[in-house]
Scaffold this motif. Structure first.
Motif, PDB file in Angstrom:
ATOM      1  N   GLY A  25       7.794  29.496  41.133  1.00 50.33           N
ATOM      2  CA  GLY A  25       6.949  30.171  42.116  1.00 50.33           C
ATOM      3  C   GLY A  25       7.710  30.632  43.344  1.00 50.33           C
ATOM      4  O   GLY A  25       7.263  31.524  44.066  1.00 50.33           O
ATOM      5  N   TRP A  28      11.078  33.502  41.935  1.00 45.20           N
ATOM      6  CA  TRP A  28      10.826  34.937  41.739  1.00 45.20           C
ATOM      7  C   TRP A  28      10.955  35.701  43.047  1.00 45.20           C
ATOM      8  O   TRP A  28      11.417  36.850  43.061  1.00 45.20           O
ATOM      9  CB  TRP A  28       9.472  35.187  41.072  1.00 45.20           C
ATOM     10  CG  TRP A  28       8.250  34.928  41.913  1.00 45.20           C
ATOM     11  CD1 TRP A  28       7.471  33.827  41.893  1.00 45.20           C
ATOM     12  CD2 TRP A  28       7.675  35.807  42.899  1.00 45.20           C
ATOM     13  NE1 TRP A  28       6.433  33.941  42.792  1.00 45.20           N
ATOM     14  CE2 TRP A  28       6.534  35.157  43.418  1.00 45.20           C
ATOM     15  CE3 TRP A  28       7.989  37.071  43.375  1.00 45.20           C
ATOM     16  CZ2 TRP A  28       5.731  35.714  44.408  1.00 45.20           C
ATOM     17  CZ3 TRP A  28       7.188  37.646  44.364  1.00 45.20           C
ATOM     18  CH2 TRP A  28       6.077  36.964  44.865  1.00 45.20           C
ATOM     19  N   PHE A  64       1.810  38.783  42.670  1.00 43.40           N
ATOM     20  CA  PHE A  64       2.352  37.439  42.466  1.00 43.40           C
ATOM     21  C   PHE A  64       2.118  36.543  43.677  1.00 43.40           C
ATOM     22  O   PHE A  64       1.833  35.351  43.538  1.00 43.40           O
ATOM     23  CB  PHE A  64       3.851  37.510  42.145  1.00 43.40           C
ATOM     24  CG  PHE A  64       4.152  38.047  40.785  1.00 43.40           C
ATOM     25  CD1 PHE A  64       3.205  38.008  39.781  1.00 43.40           C
ATOM     26  CD2 PHE A  64       5.388  38.601  40.489  1.00 43.40           C
ATOM     27  CE1 PHE A  64       3.469  38.497  38.504  1.00 43.40           C
ATOM     28  CE2 PHE A  64       5.681  39.096  39.228  1.00 43.40           C
ATOM     29  CZ  PHE A  64       4.715  39.045  38.241  1.00 43.40           C
ATOM     30  N   SER A  68       0.029  33.107  43.760  1.00 45.39           N
ATOM     31  CA  SER A  68       0.661  31.892  44.281  1.00 45.39           C
ATOM     32  C   SER A  68      -0.168  31.267  45.393  1.00 45.39           C
ATOM     33  O   SER A  68      -0.284  30.043  45.480  1.00 45.39           O
ATOM     34  CB  SER A  68       2.067  32.214  44.796  1.00 45.39           C
ATOM     35  OG  SER A  68       2.900  32.672  43.754  1.00 45.39           O
TER      36      SER A  68
END
Length: 424
Positions: A25, A28, A64, A68
Motif C-alpha cells: 500500500g 506503489w 488507489f 487505501s
C-alpha cells in the motif's frame, strides 16, 4: 549501519532493504514518485491523443489513494474540525459545478482539485516514523536525477525548449525542457534543496560526516540548486529559496564553528548582493514600477492582480449564499473558472471555491499546522515542517502548490501529513 531509531545512516543497502520491506500500500506510491518525472515529460502527447500518460497516472493515483484511505486507518492525533468543514464545502461546490456544466475537462479539474487532500490523508496512514519519512525523501532524490540531468543538459549543452518572457517580466529566456511548465523542474529543485538542508541539520552532531555536508559540499549543492532557479526565472521561487536558506541559517547558527559562521555569512551576503543587483531589479521590474507609482496596481505580480480584481468584481454581484459558502451555488458559467487554476493563487481559488466560511476554515487549518510544527521535538523534522509550510504559503500567493505543482505537491503533502503525530 543504524545507530538508533532516530539516527539512521542511510546507504544503498539500507535503502534497498527499507524499500523492499514496505507494505504494498506504500510501495506503489514510492514507485509513482520514481516514475513521475518521466510521465510528466510526456505532456505533449495530450495534443495528439487527447490525453497524456501523466493524466492516466494521476487518475490511477487518485483511485488507489481513495481505496487505501478506505481500507487503512490513520495513526496520530485528531485534526482540527475546520479542515473537514472546508473539504465538505469544496466537494459540494465541485459537484454543483460538475452538474451545471458536465464535461470530461471539468471532471478532470475536480479530480485534480481533490487529489491533494486525498494524498494528505493517504500519507497520514503510511508515514508514521522518521525512517519512513526519510525513505520517502531519498526516493524523491532518486527521482530527481532525471529532471536535474535534463536541466543541466539544457544549461551546459543546448536548450530543449525555451520560453520567452515578456519585457515587462524582465525579458530573456526560461528553460522548459520536456515539461509543461516550470514546476516540472522547480518542484525537484526546491524539494532537493530542502531535503539536503534537512539532512545537513540532522548530521550536524555526527562525528563523521560525508563530504557533501562539508563547507565545500554545501557550496556545491547550493550552486547547483540556485543556478537551476536562476535559469527558470521565476519570482516566487527566488522568494521561496531565499526564505528556506534564512530559516536554515537560524537553525544551524548555534551548532557551527566561528569559521563556519563566517563562511555562511559571507556566502549569504554574496548571494544577497547578487540577487538584488542581478535578479531582483530584472524579474521584479513590473512590481517595482507598481510600488513606485509608475504602473497601475493591476500590473502587480505579472498582471495577476488584474485577474483577481476582475473576478472579485463578479463575485461582488453574486448572491450572499454563494459569497459565504462557495460560488458553485451560483450556478454561473464563471464558477468553474473561479474555482480553477486560472486564478493563479491558491488562497483566492479556495476563497471562491468554499466561500467566506470555507476560507476561514482553510486559514485556521494553516494556523493549526504552524502551531503543531513548533511543537515537534526533533529539530530537523520541525525545520522540515516549517519550511514545507513556507513553500505552500509563499507559492500560494502567485501559483498553485495544491493543484499544479507537479512532484512538489506529493513531497509537501507527505511532510504535512506528519502533523499531530509523535514521530520516532
Amino acid at each position: 549501519m543504524e545507530a538508533s531509531v532516530n539516527h539512521i545512516y542511510w546507504n544503498k543497502a539500507i535503502y534497498k532493504k527499507w524499500f523492499s520491506s514496505r507494505p504494498i500500500g506504500y510501495k506503489w506510491m514510492l514507485m509513482v514518485i520514481l516514475v513521475f518525472p518521466i510521465f510528466a515529460s510526456t505532456w505533449e502527447m495530450k495534443k495528439a491523443a487527447g490525453f497524456s500518460p501523466l493524466q492516466v497516472l494521476g487518475l490511477l493515483v487518485f483511485a488507489f489513494a481513495f481505496i487505501s484511505n478506505i481500507r487503512k486507518k490513520a495513526k496520530g492525533g485528531k485534526l482540527i474540525f475546520t479542515l473537514y468543514v472546508f473539504l465538505l464545502l469544496l466537494f459540494f461546490n465541485l459537484i454543483l459545478v460538475l452538474l451545471f456544466e458536465f464535461s470530461m475537462s471539468q471532471f478532470g479539474n475536480s479530480i485534480r482539485t481533490l487529489l491533494p487532500f486525498l494524498l494528505f490523508f493517504y500519507f497520514r496512514k503510511y508515514i508514521n516514523t522518521k525512517r519512513d519519512l526519510e525513505g520517502f525523501m531519498i526516493t524523491f532524490l532518486i527521482a530527481s536525477i532525471f529532471p536535474f540531468a535534463t536541466l543541466y543538459y539544457e544549461i551546459l549543452v543546448a536548450p530543449i525548449r525555451e520560453v520567452k518572457l515578456a519585457e515587462s517580466r524582465g525579458g530573456g529566456l526560461r528553460l522548459g525542457g520536456f515539461y509543461a511548465d516550470l514546476f516540472g523542474y522547480m518542484s525537484h529543485i526546491i524539494c532537493v534543496l530542502l531535503t539536503y538542508l534537512y539532512f545537513y541539520i540532522k548530521t550536524l552532531n555526527y562525528r563523521k560526516r560525508h563530504f557533501i555536508y562539508s563547507n565545500y559540499g554545501f557550496a556545491i549543492v547550493l550552486l547547483v540548486c540556485l543556478i537551476g532557479v536562476y535559469n527558470l526565472r521565476h519570482q516566487a521561487s527566488w522568494a521561496v529559496s531565499l526564505t528556506l536558506l534564512l530559516i536554515f541559517f537560524h537553525y544551524i547558527r548555534k551548532n557551527i564553528t566561528k569559521f563556519q559562521m563566517f563562511v555562511f555569512v559571507a556566502m549569504f551576503a554574496i548571494l544577497g548582493a547578487y540577487f538584488y543587483f542581478e535578479v531582483f531589479q530584472t524579474l521584479y521590474a513590473k512590481d517595482i514600477n507598481v510600488y513606485q507609482g509608475e504602473a497601475q496596481d493591476s500590473a502587480a505580480l505579472n498582471g495577476r492582480m488584474w485577474i483577481w480584481q476582475r473576478y472579485f468584481a463578479h463575485w461582488a454581484d453574486f448572491k450572499v449564499v454563494s459569497q459565504w459558502f462557495g460560488v458553485g451555488l451560483e450556478q454561473s458559467s464563471l464558477s468553474a473558472i473561479m474555482m480553477s487554476g486560472g486564478m493563479h493563487n491558491d488562497y483566492i481559488r479556495f476563497f471562491f471555491s468554499t466561500g467566506i466560511i470555507g476560507f476561514i476554515c482553510y486559514f485556521s487549518f494553516l494556523i493549526f499546522l504552524i502551531i503543531n510544527a513548533f511543537k515537534i521535538k526533533i529539530k530537523e523534522i520541525r525545520f522540515l515542517m516549517l519550511c514545507t509550510l513556507v513553500i505552500i504559503m509563499l507559492y500560494g500567493i502567485s501559483a498553485l502548490p495544491l493543484l499544479a505543482s507537479g512532484a512538489l505537491m506529493y513531497f509537501t503533502l507527505a511532510v504535512l501529513s506528519l502533523t499531530k503525530k509523535n514521530i520516532i
